[in-house]
Design an enzyme around this catalytic site. Structure first.
Site: not given
Ligand code: PGA
Length: 241
Positions: A90, A160
């Site tokens: 992440h 992401e």
């Molecule tokens: P968020 O976080 O939906 O609050 O942007 C996504 C993530 O950390 O994977």
């Protein structure tokens, strides 16, 4: 086609709040949509034993197998309490805890060797995007983090963009369509995999999930803050099915 929604709790929730969330969300049961909750370590065993319909994942795993490493939580510990898999790489782990692609690769292989599932996060920073390096960054993260990996049935990839996480501003849908096409092409080209399970993460809410559903062929989403209120998460679920 597999459909998946992941709630990433990050460093939030007491045990009491965790149980209330599971009580509500586990009422949803639709075999066409898999729900995963990535929860803090201390709650894994209780939640995995007491609730159905939601798969319990961790948010990390140690890159060592055991020994004199104070504070580490290893794969054998996680397996012994019933976790199904883990988020790995992440952006908060990469950027706050300085995890490199090499460390992430070790964790991916440890999970694979233990037949546990992996949600591998990849994504570019704003600087990298503005410099036009998004595709290079994604390519390098994929090949470096998956070096030596073979069991693609265990893998889910979460794209992401770092600049979209926790900001309330998701990616433009046309840029997501473009990124999806590019990531799927890398998996075909590098690993001969046609059907990688691919999620988007970064400020997904009950409106953006409709765009993911209607305008992309992504398999689902990884959701942080908008999933912490169980009622809100249920709205996201209903907008996706
Ligand atoms: P968020 O976080 O939906 O609050 O942007 C996504 C993530 O950390 O994977």
């Amino acid at each position: 086609m597999k459909y998946v929604l992941v709630s990433n709790w990050k460093a939030n929730f007491t045990l009491d709040e965790a149980c209330k969330w599971f009580e509500l969300v586990s009422n949803f049961n639709n075999p066409g949509l898999r729900i995963i909750a990535s929860v803090p370590y201390p709650y894994i065993q209780f939640l995995a034993q007491n609730y159905r319909n939601i798969d319990v994942f961790s948010q990390n795993v140690s890159h060592v197998l055991g020994g004199a490493y104070t504070g580490e939580v290893t794969i054998s510990m996680l397996k012994s309490v019933g976790f199904k898999g883990s988020i790995i790489g992440h952006s908060e782990r990469r950027h706050i805890f300085n995890e490199s692609d090499d460390v992430i690769n070790k964790k991916v292989l440890i999970l694979e060797n233990n037949s546990s599932e992996i949600i591998l996060c990849i994504g570019e920073t704003l600087i990298e995007r503005n410099e036009g390096r998004t595709k290079d960054v994604l390519y390098n993260q994929i090949v470096n983090c998956l070096r030596g990996f073979v069991n693609f049935n265990l893998l889910t990839v979460a794209y992401e963009p770092v600049w979209a996480i926790g900001t309330g501003v998701p990616i433009k849908i046309e840029d997501l369509v473009d990124a999806e096409r590019f990531i799927r092409k890398i998996f075909k080209q590098e690993f001969n995999v046609d059907d990688i399970v691919l999620l988007y993460g970064g400020s997904v809410d009950k409106e953006f999930i409709k765009l993911i559903k209607n305008e992309t062929t992504m398999n689902g989403a990884l959701i942080g803050s908008a999933s912490w209120d169980p009622q809100n998460f249920l709205k996201i679920i209903h907008n996706f099915v």
